[in-house]
Structures are given as C-alpha cells and as structure tokens.
Scaffold this motif. Structure first.
Motif, PDB file in Angstrom:
ATOM      1  N   HIS A 188       0.813  -1.218   0.000  1.00 20.93           N
ATOM      2  CA  HIS A 188       0.000   0.000   0.000  1.00 20.93           C
ATOM      3  C   HIS A 188       0.853   1.279   0.000  1.00 20.93           C
ATOM      4  O   HIS A 188       0.587   2.209  -0.747  1.00 20.93           O
ATOM      5  N   CYS A 189       1.884   1.317   0.818  1.00 24.93           N
ATOM      6  CA  CYS A 189       2.689   2.538   0.939  1.00 24.93           C
ATOM      7  C   CYS A 189       3.868   2.574  -0.035  1.00 24.93           C
ATOM      8  O   CYS A 189       4.622   3.538  -0.047  1.00 24.93           O
ATOM      9  N   ARG A 190       4.042   1.505  -0.800  1.00 25.15           N
ATOM     10  CA  ARG A 190       5.085   1.403  -1.827  1.00 25.15           C
ATOM     11  C   ARG A 190       6.489   1.206  -1.252  1.00 25.15           C
ATOM     12  O   ARG A 190       7.485   1.443  -1.925  1.00 25.15           O
ATOM     13  N   LEU A 191       6.573   0.762  -0.001  1.00 23.78           N
ATOM     14  CA  LEU A 191       7.875   0.471   0.581  1.00 23.78           C
ATOM     15  C   LEU A 191       8.430  -0.836   0.021  1.00 23.78           C
ATOM     16  O   LEU A 191       9.611  -0.937  -0.295  1.00 23.78           O
ATOM     17  N   TYR A 192       7.571  -1.836  -0.094  1.00 23.00           N
ATOM     18  CA  TYR A 192       7.986  -3.161  -0.555  1.00 23.00           C
ATOM     19  C   TYR A 192       7.365  -3.497  -1.913  1.00 23.00           C
ATOM     20  O   TYR A 192       6.277  -3.017  -2.246  1.00 23.00           O
ATOM     21  N   TYR A 193       8.069  -4.341  -2.644  1.00 20.59           N
ATOM     22  CA  TYR A 193       7.584  -4.837  -3.939  1.00 20.59           C
ATOM     23  C   TYR A 193       7.723  -6.348  -3.938  1.00 20.59           C
ATOM     24  O   TYR A 193       8.765  -6.896  -3.550  1.00 20.59           O
ATOM     25  N   LYS A 194       6.658  -7.017  -4.373  1.00 21.92           N
ATOM     26  CA  LYS A 194       6.692  -8.471  -4.499  1.00 21.92           C
ATOM     27  C   LYS A 194       6.661  -8.822  -5.980  1.00 21.92           C
ATOM     28  O   LYS A 194       5.803  -8.371  -6.717  1.00 21.92           O
ATOM     29  N   SER A 195       7.634  -9.636  -6.403  1.00 27.59           N
ATOM     30  CA  SER A 195       7.637 -10.141  -7.768  1.00 27.59           C
ATOM     31  C   SER A 195       7.338 -11.639  -7.734  1.00 27.59           C
ATOM     32  O   SER A 195       7.549 -12.298  -6.721  1.00 27.59           O
ATOM     33  N   LYS A 196       6.835 -12.135  -8.841  1.00 24.57           N
ATOM     34  CA  LYS A 196       6.436 -13.545  -8.916  1.00 24.57           C
ATOM     35  C   LYS A 196       7.595 -14.465  -9.282  1.00 24.57           C
ATOM     36  O   LYS A 196       7.434 -15.673  -9.265  1.00 24.57           O
ATOM     37  N   ASP A 197       8.755 -13.929  -9.624  1.00 25.45           N
ATOM     38  CA  ASP A 197       9.861 -14.770 -10.108  1.00 25.45           C
ATOM     39  C   ASP A 197      10.337 -15.817  -9.158  1.00 25.45           C
ATOM     40  O   ASP A 197      10.260 -16.092  -8.147  1.00 25.45           O
TER      41      ASP A 197
END
Length: 66
Positions: A57-66
C-alpha cells in the motif's frame, strides 16, 4: 517469489521516517491497528497470493512472482 524494498531511495527514506514517527504503523493509513503494523496484513495476504505482483500500500515493498 521475491520481496524487496522499493528501488526509489527517496520513497524508502520517506516511509522509514514515517514508520519511526508512527511507532511502526503504516504512515499511509489513518488507523493505528495491528493490521496496519508494518509489514501490514494486506501485504502479507498479497505475498501469500501466488498471482500477486506489485507494491504494498505505501510502496515500501515490492513483491515479484519470479
């Protein structure tokens, strides 16, 4: 699956300062509840979803599917 910090250092710095001011609660949320404690419940659920790829929500973390 990989979870990483946002690559934009200015975003990370701003959110970390906000977390310090709020005692670890998401600075992007008004309510101070356990669900909004970083890492918030919403992002934990998104991490668990194998189809989700994107920012918390706050754009601190990013999750990728790789």
């Amino acid at each position: 699956m990989t979870v990483r910090l946002n690559e934009d250092k200015s975003v990370v710095d701003a959110i970390k300062k906000g977390l310090e001011k709020t005692g670890g609660y998401c600075p992007c949320r008004v309510q101070r509840t356990e669900e909004n404690k970083c890492v918030c419940k919403e992002f934990k659920e998104q991490i668990a979803d194998p189809e989700f790829e994107g920012y918390c929500h706050c754009r601190l973390y990013y999750k990728s599917k790789d």
